[in-house]
Design a protein around this motif. Sequence first.
Motif, PDB file in Angstrom:
ATOM      1  N   ILE A  12       0.685  -1.085   0.023  1.00  6.86           N
ATOM      2  CA  ILE A  12      -0.042   0.043  -0.020  1.00  6.86           C
ATOM      3  C   ILE A  12       0.802   1.258   0.004  1.00  6.86           C
ATOM      4  CG2 ILE A  12      -1.763   1.470   1.376  1.00  6.86           C
ATOM      5  CD1 ILE A  12      -3.066  -1.238   2.019  1.00  6.86           C
ATOM      6  N   PRO A  13       2.007   1.269   1.052  1.00  3.91           N
ATOM      7  CA  PRO A  13       2.813   2.622   0.712  1.00  3.91           C
ATOM      8  C   PRO A  13       3.331   2.896  -0.724  1.00  3.91           C
ATOM      9  CG  PRO A  13       3.481   1.374   2.567  1.00  3.91           C
ATOM     10  CD  PRO A  13       2.576   0.376   1.696  1.00  3.91           C
ATOM     11  N   PHE A  14       3.472   1.877  -1.553  1.00  3.94           N
ATOM     12  CA  PHE A  14       3.900   2.295  -2.801  1.00  3.94           C
ATOM     13  C   PHE A  14       2.956   2.994  -3.664  1.00  3.94           C
ATOM     14  CE2 PHE A  14       5.270   0.964  -7.087  1.00  3.94           C
ATOM     15  CZ  PHE A  14       6.581   1.012  -7.459  1.00  3.94           C
ATOM     16  N   SER A  15       1.816   3.252  -3.353  1.00  2.71           N
ATOM     17  CA  SER A  15       0.746   3.940  -4.018  1.00  2.71           C
ATOM     18  C   SER A  15       1.486   5.683  -4.096  1.00  2.71           C
ATOM     19  CB  SER A  15      -0.565   4.072  -3.376  1.00  2.71           C
ATOM     20  OG  SER A  15      -1.225   2.717  -3.470  1.00  2.71           O
ATOM     21  N   TYR A  16       2.114   5.597  -2.955  1.00  2.16           N
ATOM     22  CA  TYR A  16       2.631   7.085  -2.920  1.00  2.16           C
ATOM     23  C   TYR A  16       3.523   7.539  -4.056  1.00  2.16           C
ATOM     24  CZ  TYR A  16       5.682  10.884  -0.829  1.00  2.16           C
ATOM     25  OH  TYR A  16       6.175  12.035  -1.000  1.00  2.16           O
ATOM     26  N   TYR A  17       4.350   6.627  -4.884  1.00  2.00           N
ATOM     27  CA  TYR A  17       4.694   6.827  -5.949  1.00  2.00           C
ATOM     28  C   TYR A  17       4.173   7.256  -7.238  1.00  2.00           C
ATOM     29  CZ  TYR A  17       8.419   4.852  -2.889  1.00  2.00           C
ATOM     30  OH  TYR A  17       9.069   4.264  -1.774  1.00  2.00           O
ATOM     31  N   LEU A  18       2.770   6.384  -7.171  1.00  3.93           N
ATOM     32  CA  LEU A  18       1.943   6.952  -8.094  1.00  3.93           C
ATOM     33  C   LEU A  18       0.942   7.892  -8.112  1.00  3.93           C
ATOM     34  CD1 LEU A  18       1.000   3.097  -9.018  1.00  3.93           C
ATOM     35  CD2 LEU A  18       2.767   4.381  -9.914  1.00  3.93           C
ATOM     36  N   MET A  19       1.243   8.570  -7.058  1.00  7.89           N
ATOM     37  CA  MET A  19       0.011   9.797  -6.708  1.00  7.89           C
ATOM     38  C   MET A  19       0.197  10.979  -7.281  1.00  7.89           C
ATOM     39  SD  MET A  19      -0.811  10.502  -2.691  1.00  7.89           S
ATOM     40  CE  MET A  19      -0.777   9.075  -2.038  1.00  7.89           C
ATOM     41  N   PRO A  20       1.553  11.209  -8.122  1.00  7.76           N
ATOM     42  CA  PRO A  20       1.640  12.724  -8.567  1.00  7.76           C
ATOM     43  C   PRO A  20       0.446  12.741  -9.870  1.00  7.76           C
ATOM     44  CG  PRO A  20       3.798  11.735  -8.192  1.00  7.76           C
ATOM     45  CD  PRO A  20       2.852  10.621  -7.826  1.00  7.76           C
ATOM     46  N   VAL A  21       0.030  11.841 -10.417  1.00  2.00           N
ATOM     47  CA  VAL A  21      -0.745  11.830 -11.468  1.00  2.00           C
ATOM     48  C   VAL A  21      -2.096  12.349 -10.993  1.00  2.00           C
ATOM     49  CG1 VAL A  21      -2.058  10.451 -13.348  1.00  2.00           C
ATOM     50  CG2 VAL A  21       0.420   9.926 -12.985  1.00  2.00           C
ATOM     51  N   HIS A  45      -5.547   4.659  -4.516  1.00  2.00           N
ATOM     52  CA  HIS A  45      -4.328   4.438  -3.838  1.00  2.00           C
ATOM     53  C   HIS A  45      -4.364   3.426  -2.673  1.00  2.00           C
ATOM     54  CE1 HIS A  45      -4.067   8.412  -5.584  1.00  2.00           C
ATOM     55  NE2 HIS A  45      -2.989   8.226  -5.868  1.00  2.00           N
ATOM     56  N   LEU A  46      -5.795   3.300  -2.159  1.00  2.00           N
ATOM     57  CA  LEU A  46      -5.885   2.344  -0.964  1.00  2.00           C
ATOM     58  C   LEU A  46      -6.444   0.844  -1.616  1.00  2.00           C
ATOM     59  CD1 LEU A  46      -6.981   4.376   1.981  1.00  2.00           C
ATOM     60  CD2 LEU A  46      -4.767   3.874   1.362  1.00  2.00           C
ATOM     61  N   LEU A  47      -7.044   0.915  -2.878  1.00  2.00           N
ATOM     62  CA  LEU A  47      -7.710  -0.239  -3.479  1.00  2.00           C
ATOM     63  C   LEU A  47      -7.135  -0.804  -4.629  1.00  2.00           C
ATOM     64  CD1 LEU A  47     -11.363   0.616  -2.225  1.00  2.00           C
ATOM     65  CD2 LEU A  47      -9.774  -0.999  -1.147  1.00  2.00           C
ATOM     66  N   LEU A  48      -7.127   0.169  -5.737  1.00  2.00           N
ATOM     67  CA  LEU A  48      -6.997  -0.403  -7.032  1.00  2.00           C
ATOM     68  C   LEU A  48      -5.346  -0.644  -7.135  1.00  2.00           C
ATOM     69  CD1 LEU A  48      -7.986  -1.146  -9.718  1.00  2.00           C
ATOM     70  CD2 LEU A  48      -7.619   1.364 -10.491  1.00  2.00           C
ATOM     71  N   TYR A  49      -4.494   0.155  -6.687  1.00  2.00           N
ATOM     72  CA  TYR A  49      -3.134   0.206  -6.797  1.00  2.00           C
ATOM     73  C   TYR A  49      -2.656  -1.098  -5.912  1.00  2.00           C
ATOM     74  CZ  TYR A  49      -2.872   4.592  -9.375  1.00  2.00           C
ATOM     75  OH  TYR A  49      -2.876   5.421 -10.110  1.00  2.00           O
TER      76      TYR A  49
END
Length: 294
Positions: A12-21, A45-49
Amino acid sequence: MFKKSNWEHLRIPFSYYLMPVYWFALASVPELNALRALAVWLVLHLLLYPSSNGYNSYFDKDEKSIGGLKNPKKVTKGLYYLSLTFFLIALVISLTVDALFFWMVLVYGLVSMAYSHPSVRLKKYPYLSWLTAGFFQGAFTFWMCIAGISDSGLVWPLSWEHWMPALLTSLLLLGSYPLTQIYQHEEDLKRGDLTLSIKLGIFGTFGFSAIWLLLGGLAFAGYFVSIDKPWAVWLFLLAMFPVVIYFSLWFILARKDPESYVSHRMSMWMNKISATALNAFFIYLVWQAQTSVA
């Protein structure tokens, strides 16, 4: 399904890297619906990724470091069901947000499954997987966010204000994607996955990413000038400065000692620095956009 190791593989923390979009999409929406924006953030960020991460981990069965996990534990069937559960919850919530957003979440999820499922396994095709990741984690996600967070939704055909920034996000992802594979050559080859980074080689990967990141930076600068925000060019360059410095140092160290510096740790630091810089920049753009509307 509820084993600790299964939850760790969701990363789940990896979603941070995709958050700029997501933040860039928010900055591009004049009429922001705060409740829908929150729902979209939660779904992505909490479900799909995490669902995608867990599903891919289950079929990859990595034994060495992967993005977000230095020492991944052995996967179980419970991880497979947990990832599908997260995907199902994402679909249910997205349906309450917007119909188009629901269908786009569904498409994204199915494509991410095709990325690693043995019957398709897009990951083993170097250029197809590169283009797929760049498009779906970039432009497609940008449009998906617009569809979810905007009251007016995503109107077809797409306007210049929607397709141009979407393509910019894909440019950056096309540049950074091979760097996420650079330390996994041995394990990818063992599984029969011929990734783009393997095709390019270690130093070819650095050069290839440098070219695409430079093109992305120039395109962003041109975009901000075209929308009468020249001040954003300088802020963008300032945000990218630590990224360029780190990338350059990483390349120099990797040339001297590839075994020590072409590593999971160095790649993750590249992700952390670039994601933090871009998140901060785009959050500022969101603040600017909303204060100008108010």
